[in-house]
Design an enzyme around this catalytic site. Structure first.
Site, mmCIF file in Angstrom:
data_model
loop_
_atom_site.group_PDB
_atom_site.id
_atom_site.type_symbol
_atom_site.label_atom_id
_atom_site.label_comp_id
_atom_site.label_asym_id
_atom_site.label_seq_id
_atom_site.Cartn_x
_atom_site.Cartn_y
_atom_site.Cartn_z
ATOM 1 N N ARG A 184 5.085 12.202 -2.960
ATOM 2 C CA ARG A 184 4.736 12.568 -1.568
ATOM 3 C C ARG A 184 6.202 12.292 -0.800
ATOM 4 O O ARG A 184 6.787 11.283 -1.015
ATOM 5 C CB ARG A 184 3.463 12.178 -1.029
ATOM 6 C CG ARG A 184 2.337 12.130 -1.560
ATOM 7 C CD ARG A 184 1.602 13.522 -1.236
ATOM 8 N NE ARG A 184 0.680 13.912 -2.326
ATOM 9 C CZ ARG A 184 -0.578 13.258 -2.541
ATOM 10 N NH1 ARG A 184 -0.956 12.478 -1.776
ATOM 11 N NH2 ARG A 184 -1.306 13.689 -3.510
ATOM 12 N N ARG A 221 7.960 0.426 13.208
ATOM 13 C CA ARG A 221 8.514 -0.175 12.061
ATOM 14 C C ARG A 221 9.762 -1.172 12.337
ATOM 15 O O ARG A 221 10.416 -1.721 11.430
ATOM 16 C CB ARG A 221 8.986 0.991 11.274
ATOM 17 C CG ARG A 221 8.003 1.878 10.732
ATOM 18 C CD ARG A 221 8.780 2.768 9.805
ATOM 19 N NE ARG A 221 7.846 4.070 9.683
ATOM 20 C CZ ARG A 221 6.407 4.159 9.002
ATOM 21 N NH1 ARG A 221 6.099 3.279 8.277
ATOM 22 N NH2 ARG A 221 5.880 5.296 8.835
ATOM 23 N N PRO A 266 0.889 -1.233 -0.028
ATOM 24 C CA PRO A 266 0.170 -0.049 -0.160
ATOM 25 C C PRO A 266 0.843 1.166 0.076
ATOM 26 O O PRO A 266 1.862 1.345 0.823
ATOM 27 C CB PRO A 266 -0.907 -0.142 1.219
ATOM 28 C CG PRO A 266 -0.158 -1.110 2.263
ATOM 29 C CD PRO A 266 0.558 -2.158 1.136
ATOM 30 N N ASN A 267 0.318 2.175 -0.805
ATOM 31 C CA ASN A 267 0.868 3.463 -0.789
ATOM 32 C C ASN A 267 2.299 3.764 -1.700
ATOM 33 O O ASN A 267 2.571 4.838 -2.032
ATOM 34 C CB ASN A 267 0.889 4.087 0.586
ATOM 35 C CG ASN A 267 -0.194 4.278 1.220
ATOM 36 O OD1 ASN A 267 -1.119 4.785 0.571
ATOM 37 N ND2 ASN A 267 -0.243 3.747 2.521
ATOM 38 N N ALA A 271 3.533 -1.039 4.795
ATOM 39 C CA ALA A 271 2.992 -1.017 6.035
ATOM 40 C C ALA A 271 2.390 -2.389 6.701
ATOM 41 O O ALA A 271 2.431 -2.642 8.016
ATOM 42 C CB ALA A 271 1.614 -0.011 6.264
ATOM 43 N N ARG A 309 13.847 3.947 12.087
ATOM 44 C CA ARG A 309 12.656 4.833 12.011
ATOM 45 C C ARG A 309 11.821 4.503 13.409
ATOM 46 O O ARG A 309 12.453 4.046 14.423
ATOM 47 C CB ARG A 309 12.032 4.532 10.959
ATOM 48 C CG ARG A 309 12.550 4.984 9.300
ATOM 49 C CD ARG A 309 11.984 4.860 8.217
ATOM 50 N NE ARG A 309 10.927 5.544 8.212
ATOM 51 C CZ ARG A 309 9.721 5.608 7.488
ATOM 52 N NH1 ARG A 309 9.869 4.528 6.602
ATOM 53 N NH2 ARG A 309 8.684 6.291 7.504
ATOM 54 N N HIS A 330 12.645 -3.081 1.661
ATOM 55 C CA HIS A 330 12.232 -1.707 1.914
ATOM 56 C C HIS A 330 13.448 -0.770 1.540
ATOM 57 O O HIS A 330 14.369 -0.774 1.504
ATOM 58 C CB HIS A 330 12.504 -1.532 3.462
ATOM 59 C CG HIS A 330 11.480 -2.622 4.299
ATOM 60 N ND1 HIS A 330 10.007 -2.620 4.018
ATOM 61 C CD2 HIS A 330 11.633 -3.748 4.818
ATOM 62 C CE1 HIS A 330 9.456 -3.533 4.708
ATOM 63 N NE2 HIS A 330 10.392 -4.181 5.184
ATOM 64 N N TYR A 387 11.254 8.920 1.075
ATOM 65 C CA TYR A 387 11.318 8.046 0.314
ATOM 66 C C TYR A 387 11.807 8.320 -1.174
ATOM 67 O O TYR A 387 11.612 7.250 -1.999
ATOM 68 C CB TYR A 387 9.793 7.483 -0.069
ATOM 69 C CG TYR A 387 9.156 6.690 1.053
ATOM 70 C CD1 TYR A 387 9.851 5.779 1.826
ATOM 71 C CD2 TYR A 387 8.000 7.452 1.889
ATOM 72 C CE1 TYR A 387 9.116 5.160 2.895
ATOM 73 C CE2 TYR A 387 7.553 6.923 2.935
ATOM 74 C CZ TYR A 387 8.187 5.786 3.504
ATOM 75 O OH TYR A 387 7.302 4.893 4.529
ATOM 76 N N GLU A 413 12.392 -9.867 1.621
ATOM 77 C CA GLU A 413 11.751 -8.820 2.139
ATOM 78 C C GLU A 413 12.573 -7.489 1.805
ATOM 79 O O GLU A 413 13.764 -7.636 2.001
ATOM 80 C CB GLU A 413 11.684 -9.011 3.583
ATOM 81 C CG GLU A 413 11.075 -7.533 4.240
ATOM 82 C CD GLU A 413 11.032 -7.579 5.888
ATOM 83 O OE1 GLU A 413 11.088 -8.676 6.463
ATOM 84 O OE2 GLU A 413 10.563 -6.814 6.418
ATOM 85 N N ASN A 446 7.915 -5.991 -0.934
ATOM 86 C CA ASN A 446 7.929 -4.640 -0.261
ATOM 87 C C ASN A 446 6.489 -4.565 0.244
ATOM 88 O O ASN A 446 5.537 -4.092 -0.550
ATOM 89 C CB ASN A 446 8.239 -3.531 -1.047
ATOM 90 C CG ASN A 446 8.366 -2.151 0.038
ATOM 91 O OD1 ASN A 446 7.977 -2.363 1.236
ATOM 92 N ND2 ASN A 446 8.980 -1.199 -0.600
HETATM 93 O O1 CA2 Z 1 10.661 1.749 3.229
HETATM 94 C C1 CA2 Z 1 9.891 1.023 2.847
HETATM 95 O O2 CA2 Z 1 10.062 0.588 1.690
HETATM 96 C C2 CA2 Z 1 8.615 0.877 3.770
HETATM 97 O O3 CA2 Z 1 8.032 -0.225 3.216
HETATM 98 C C3 CA2 Z 1 7.594 1.630 3.042
HETATM 99 C C4 CA2 Z 1 6.411 1.909 3.956
HETATM 100 C C5 CA2 Z 1 6.534 1.689 5.332
HETATM 101 O O4 CA2 Z 1 5.146 1.654 5.896
HETATM 102 C C6 CA2 Z 1 7.512 0.754 5.866
HETATM 103 O O5 CA2 Z 1 7.578 0.912 7.167
HETATM 104 C C7 CA2 Z 1 8.736 0.936 4.938
HETATM 105 C C8 CA2 Z 1 5.434 2.984 3.250
HETATM 106 C C9 CA2 Z 1 5.055 3.059 1.823
HETATM 107 C C10 CA2 Z 1 4.257 4.396 1.529
HETATM 108 O O6 CA2 Z 1 4.952 4.995 0.615
HETATM 109 C C11 CA2 Z 1 4.838 6.273 0.710
HETATM 110 C C12 CA2 Z 1 5.163 6.970 -0.760
HETATM 111 C C13 CA2 Z 1 4.889 8.106 -0.754
HETATM 112 C C14 CA2 Z 1 4.311 8.982 0.121
HETATM 113 C C15 CA2 Z 1 3.825 8.442 1.067
HETATM 114 C C16 CA2 Z 1 3.986 7.091 1.332
#
Ligand code: CA2
Length: 142
Positions: free
Chosen positions: A17, A110, A9-10, A76, A106, A99, A22, A97, A73
Site C-alpha cells: 500500500r 509527524r 504498526p502497519n 505512528a 510531511r 524512518h 513508502y 530512531e 521505527n
Molecule cells: O517513515 C516512516 O518510517 C514512518 O515511521 C512510517 C509510519 C508513519 O506513521 C511515520 O510518521 C513515519 C507509517 C507506517 C505505515 O506504513 C504503511 C505501509 C504501507 C501502507 C500503509 C502504511
C-alpha cells in the site's frame, strides 16, 4: 554487537500500500538488506514487527542486558507514545530512531517525535537505506 530492530504498526503492509510514500520494498526485503550489511560487519540481528504498542514496550524491556543497540521505527507511535519514550529511557539501551520517510517534510503532526529526546540519533528519509545505514550507526555506538 547485537542489534535489535523493532518495527511498529502497519509496517507489515510495506510494499503493498502507499508505494508513493513508502516505496515498493517489503519489510522482509528490508530485513534481508539489513542482514546482508550486518553479515559484512559481524553484527548479529534480531528483526521484529508488531502492531501492538505494549509488545514494543515489552521487547524494549527484554533488550536490557541482552542487546547492545535498539534500532526503532516506531511508526505512528513515534508521534504519540510517552510509554515508548519512558521504556527507552528506563532500560538505558542505546536506541536509534529511524524512518523510511522524511517525517519533517510531511504533515505537521509527524514533525514531533516523542522518542527523539531519549534516542542517540535519528535517520529518516532514505527509504529502505535508512535501515541499512542504521547498522553502521549502531556499530559506531559499540
Ligand atoms: O517513515 C516512516 O518510517 C514512518 O515511521 C512510517 C509510519 C508513519 O506513521 C511515520 O510518521 C513515519 C507509517 C507506517 C505505515 O506504513 C504503511 C505501509 C504501507 C501502507 C500503509 C502504511
Amino acid at each position: 554487537m547485537k542489534i535489535l530492530f523493532l518495527n511498529g504498526p502497519n509496517l507489515n503492509l510495506l510494499g503493498q500500500r502507499e508505494p508513493a510514500v513508502y516505496g515498493r520494498t517489503t519489510l522482509a526485503e528490508i530485513e534481508t538488506a539489513v542482514r546482508k550489511r550486518a553479515g559484512e560487519t559481524g553484527a548479529a540481528i534480531d528483526f521484529r514487527q508488531t502492531n501492538l504498542e505494549g509488545e514494543l514496550i515489552n521487547w524494549i524491556h527484554s533488550a536490557k542486558g541482552v542487546m547492545d543497540v535498539i534500532v526503532l521505527n516506531a511508526a505512528a507511535y513515534t508521534h504519540t507514545s510517552v510509554a515508548l519514550r519512558d521504556a527507552i529511557a528506563a532500560v538505558g539501551v542505546p536506541t536509534i530512531e529511524i524512518h523510511l520517510s522524511n517525517t519533517h517534510a510531511r504533515e505537521a503532526f509527524r514533525h514531533q517525535s516523542m522518542i527523539a529526546p531519549v534516542c542517540r540519533g535519528q535517520i529518516a528519509g532514505f527509504g529502505a537505506l535508512s535501515y541499512v545505514l542504521a547498522v553502521d550507526a549502531a556499530l559506531s555506538l559499540g
